[in-house]
Design an enzyme around this catalytic site. Structure first.
Site, PDB file in Angstrom:
ATOM      1  N   CYS A 147     -19.998 -28.701 -23.458  1.00  0.00           N
ATOM      2  CA  CYS A 147     -19.609 -27.366 -23.000  1.00  0.00           C
ATOM      3  C   CYS A 147     -19.050 -27.386 -21.591  1.00  0.00           C
ATOM      4  CB  CYS A 147     -20.787 -26.396 -23.060  1.00  0.00           C
ATOM      5  SG  CYS A 147     -21.250 -26.001 -24.737  1.00  0.00           S
ATOM      6  N   ASP A 206     -26.436 -20.236 -12.178  1.00  0.00           N
ATOM      7  CA  ASP A 206     -26.768 -20.710 -13.523  1.00  0.00           C
ATOM      8  C   ASP A 206     -27.845 -21.770 -13.336  1.00  0.00           C
ATOM      9  OD1 ASP A 206     -24.891 -22.591 -16.078  1.00  0.00           O
ATOM     10  OD2 ASP A 206     -26.991 -21.999 -15.927  1.00  0.00           O
ATOM     11  N   HIS A 258     -20.442 -24.607 -16.872  1.00  0.00           N
ATOM     12  CA  HIS A 258     -20.608 -24.551 -18.321  1.00  0.00           C
ATOM     13  C   HIS A 258     -19.681 -23.470 -18.855  1.00  0.00           C
ATOM     14  CE1 HIS A 258     -22.772 -23.668 -22.103  1.00  0.00           C
ATOM     15  NE2 HIS A 258     -23.412 -24.804 -21.954  1.00  0.00           N
ATOM     16  N   GLN A 316     -30.364 -25.789 -15.891  1.00  0.00           N
ATOM     17  CA  GLN A 316     -30.821 -27.167 -15.765  1.00  0.00           C
ATOM     18  C   GLN A 316     -31.743 -27.350 -14.575  1.00  0.00           C
ATOM     19  OE1 GLN A 316     -30.301 -29.461 -17.972  1.00  0.00           O
ATOM     20  NE2 GLN A 316     -28.714 -28.470 -19.191  1.00  0.00           N
ATOM     21  N   LYS A 326     -34.628 -24.451 -22.980  1.00  0.00           N
ATOM     22  CA  LYS A 326     -34.481 -25.659 -22.179  1.00  0.00           C
ATOM     23  C   LYS A 326     -35.728 -25.922 -21.350  1.00  0.00           C
ATOM     24  CE  LYS A 326     -29.616 -26.302 -22.112  1.00  0.00           C
ATOM     25  NZ  LYS A 326     -28.484 -25.412 -22.072  1.00  0.00           N
TER      26      LYS A 326
END
Lengths: 470, 339
Positions: free
Chosen positions: A425, A256, A179, A259, A282
């Site tokens: 992104c 990261d 991202h 998700q 999220k």
């Protein structure tokens, strides 16, 4: 427990465990619609009855939908089908209530006051921190730093750890599927320190090439920045392996997890990662709050990021001393209500169980992938799901000769289906794939099989509409 | 304890900040003991900001170039959103393709989710001819609308088209705001290019050295700068000399005489500031960029250099010149920076 559903022949193979389960004869089959289809694309065969009870009525999606007020509305005269969860998730009423309660009952600045409201606010705020810590199995809650979002958390690591630990010639390893928030801060650091960014490309199955990644982690590597789950490819990286390769050469790892944390069990101690970031919005929490996990010895050695109140111990005119973890990295008044809202979201998710959420979403992911990839002229990016390869419940795709923005616009305007179009992104990734943009449908545990069916039918209609103008 | 929350559907579609909570009439549960008992909660209705009032429909339509009028009327006659889309796509399909040589970044429309290019050139009668293309069919349709409606028209007509005519089409409800902004930006780019062509043509007609045109280097502001730009464009075109008004020439003259510069560039950027209160009532020449390279600055601090220039232009400042943006260098400084 994987089944391949073949649409053409409607042959369904039942795994042994399911054969004893009686299919519900009263199941309302909403799949068949009478929308006319142009002749250029064949009408879809009625979707085979999903014999997977996980997706039928009584599924996690059906059970949890009532908790999400926002889903029960119409958009442009059609039932809202919200498939943009990778961009942001919806919030259960409990989280909305928690925010309201905070402001109505005990809003007060934290850590500073002595009076009742302030004490209560501080307790709830620190409780939220503890909840985050437990949720990802950190060793102690002071390893959780609240930030505005994952992007700010990455910037924190970049400016605080990066600037004081990276020198000319040091390497930072990333993938091209990262991202922008995971790439750009490191570009700043590279410019300032002379460190070099190296990117791993995708392998044959449209997943970052794990073998190449391993090779790139040489003695010069000081940091590896990787996503856990890709927001475009839906692929999952073997973080535990990446971490062990990195630690072998003395490099740190920043994961990261934007998700992944919302959709599966993430255990930072079992992964042994040095840093991990995620955003509340999220994972069914409010916007405006996120967090950085860092091993305490690492965070303790890092200089402050933002300066101001809260993060200090003593302030003189010409210098100041700094507070202990985690306050050292939390300057100014935090998003107190939002942190508490995040804590409530974690309670909600934990009450369901992340394992259960994950299992449901895997089934839904496979169903989405199967149906979407069966649509003619649709190309889905990322790996094909299989026994060994799990996909996240999202699909980025392109339709031959139709711009994703046209698809998304028509889906929204004519069918109330919300997907995203653009580069998500991830411009380097799109450049690598050779496209300007893509469309993306992303699910969460409150989506149902009917949502997917509605999406697919609407997609057929959309494609036919544009095809007739070619 | 889930309190059902009713969110009025309408409030979600005005991109305004409706309050997060609607305080309900019923008192909140138990923990109110630390509140005084005479506080009651009243329902505060979400105040919607006034919708952008539709332009006075009939008069605006008549002001549009004839072909654009036809298009607007056609779209107004079509009620159903899907049919409007079909109409839009139809326009897109008959749009002449744009040679890929012209798909440059200069010709690219900013603020579009898809890629859109617009090319403009003048024919012998000084009318502007437009060509456009896009990789998205809906955007191509929008581009085609504008090309059909504006191509072959004189510059004055083109720049007079109000940006919110898009609302007349009734497409706004059918198109997401980002798409709509792309549409506005397309129109603005076409207007800017038309003006640029006009300026170029005038420059060819009236020989003048050292005169910088307006709008060439500066970026026309997006969003609400649009309508202001329009006003100023109209004003500028109304004058005989579009390029530099008398004040600009006076500024040049004064600085030339007093500083004997090796380089001098005076640029009128007043249109960027149209709308400020300081500008009202003046003749429009209110803001300038000034770049001067002169030996006269040698040994003088930056502040001193600016003061020099201000004192030279005292009369102008008292008669309506609002602001100067000054870059003042010595020849050696300019050289070392160029290295």
């Amino acid at each position: 427990m994987m089944m391949m559903i073949s649409m053409e022949s409607a042959v369904v193979k039942l795994p042994p465990s399911l054969r004893t389960i009686k299919l519900n004869p009263n199941r309302k089959n909403r799949i068949l619609r009478t929308a006319p289809f142009a002749s250029s694309a064949s009408a879809p065969a009625p979707a085979p009855l999903s014999t997977d009870p996980q997706l039928g009525p009584g599924s996690l999606g059906h059970l949890t939908r009532p908790d999400f007020p926002i889903l029960h509305q119409e958009v442009n005269g059609k039932r809202l089908v919200y498939l943009d969860n990778a961009a942001t998730s919806q919030k259960p009423a409990a989280v909305v209530d928690a925010l309201r309660n905070y402001y109505e009952l005990y809003n007060s600045n934290v850590h500073r006051g002595i009076h009742y409201l302030s004490a209560k606010a501080t307790d709830e705020y620190e409780l939220a921190r503890q909840k985050v810590s437990n949720f990802i199995n950190a060793s102690e809650s002071r390893e959780i730093v609240f930030t505005r979002n994952a992007t700010e958390a990455i910037n924190l690591v970049a400016y605080s750890w990066g600037l004081s630990n990276l020198k000319e010639g040091d390497e930072v390893i990333l993938t091209i599927a990262e991202h922008h928030s995971a790439i750009v801060p490191w570009q700043f650091v590279a410019q300032k320190t002379g460190a070099v960014l190296k990117f791993v490309n995708l392998g044959e199955d449209e997943v970052p090439d794990v073998g190449k990644l391993r090779e790139m982690i040489s003695k010069r590597a000081k940091l590896v920045v990787v996503h856990h789950v890709s927001n475009v490819l839906a692929s999952v990286l073997p973080i535990d392996q990446v971490v062990s390769w990195a630690h072998d050469v003395g490099a740190k790892v920043l994961v990261d997890a934007c998700q992944s944390v919302p959709h599966m069990v993430v255990d930072v101690r079992s992964l042994d990662t040095d840093f991990l970031v995620a955003s509340s919005h999220k994972m069914c929490g409010p916007t405006g709050i996120g967090f950085l996990y860092g091993k305490s010895e690492l965070l303790s050695s890092m200089p402050p990021f933002l300066g101001g109140g809260e993060m200090i111990a003593d302030v003189y005119l010409d210098h100041s001393t700094y507070a202990e973890l985690p306050s050292k990295f939390e300057a100014g008044t935090p998003a107190i209500g939002e942190a508490i809202g995040l804590g409530t979201a974690i309670d909600y998710l934990s009450a369901i169980g992340m394992q259960k959420i994950h299992e449901y979403e895997v089934e839904l992911a496979n169903y989405l992938y199967d149906r979407l990839s069966s649509v003619p002229s649709v190309r889905v990016y990322g790996p094909k799901p299989s026994r060994s390869v799990t996909r996240a419940a999202l699909c980025s795709f392109n339709v031959e000769d139709v711009h994703p923005t046209d698809i998304a616009t028509f889906l929204d305007q004519q069918h109330g289906v919300a997907i995203r179009s653009g580069h998500h992104c991830a411009q380097p990734l799109h450049r690598y794939l050779g496209v300007n943009s893509s469309a993306r449908a992303s699910l969460h545990f409150y989506n149902t099989k009917e949502d997917v069916d509605d999406f697919i039918i609407s997609l057929y209609d959309t494609i036919n509409f544009f095809a007739s103008f070619k | 304890m889930s309190i059902p929350i009713k969110i009025p559907i309408s409030s979600l579609f005005h991109r305004s900040a409706s309050p997060f909570f609607n305080l309900s009439k019923t008192p909140t549960p138990p923990y109110r003991f630390f509140f005084s008992n005479n506080i009651t909660f009243q329902r505060i209705s979400a105040k919607q900001p006034a919708l952008r009032s539709p332009p006075s429909a009939s008069s605006s339509v008549e002001e549009l170039p004839p072909k654009l009028q036809e298009i607007v009327k056609l779209f107004q006659a079509v009620q159903e959103p899907k049919a409007k889309y079909e109409q839009l796509l139809f326009y897109g399909r008959i749009l002449n393709p744009l040679n890929s040589n012209y798909k440059t970044s200069d010709n690219k429309v900013q603020g579009c989710v898809s890629q859109v290019w617009v090319r403009a050139y003048m024919d012998e009668d000084k009318n502007v001819i437009f060509e456009a293309d896009s990789d998205s069919m809906l955007t191509k349709g929008l581009a085609a609308l504008l090309v059909q409606g504006l191509s072959g028209r004189p510059v004055e007509e083109i720049v007079r088209v109000p940006p919110d005519f898009a609302m007349l089409l009734g497409l706004q409800q059918s198109l997401t705001p980002s798409r709509n902004n792309g549409f506005l930006n397309m129109l603005k780019l076409m207007q800017k290019k038309a003006l640029h062509l006009y300026v170029e043509a005038e420059r060819g007609a009236s020989p003048s050295s050292d005169i910088s045109g307006i709008g060439d280097s500066a970026n026309a502001g997006s969003g609400d700068g649009g309508s202001d730009l329009n006003e100023d464009l109209k004003e500028e075109l109304g004058r005989k000399s579009v390029l530099m008004g008398s004040r600009g020439r006076r500024i040049e003259g004064i600085l030339q005489k007093e500083l004997l510069p090796t380089a001098l560039n005076v640029e009128d950027i007043s249109y960027q500031h149209a709308g400020h209160s300081g500008v009202a009532g003046s003749d429009g020449e209110t803001h300038f960029n000034v770049e001067v390279i002169s030996e006269g600055f040698e040994g003088k601090s930056l502040v001193k250099r600016h003061r020099m220039i201000y004192s030279m232009l005292q009369d102008e400042l008292q008669s309506g010149l609002h602001a100067l943006s000054i870059v003042a260098k010595t020849p050696s400084e300019a050289e070392s920076q160029a290295q």
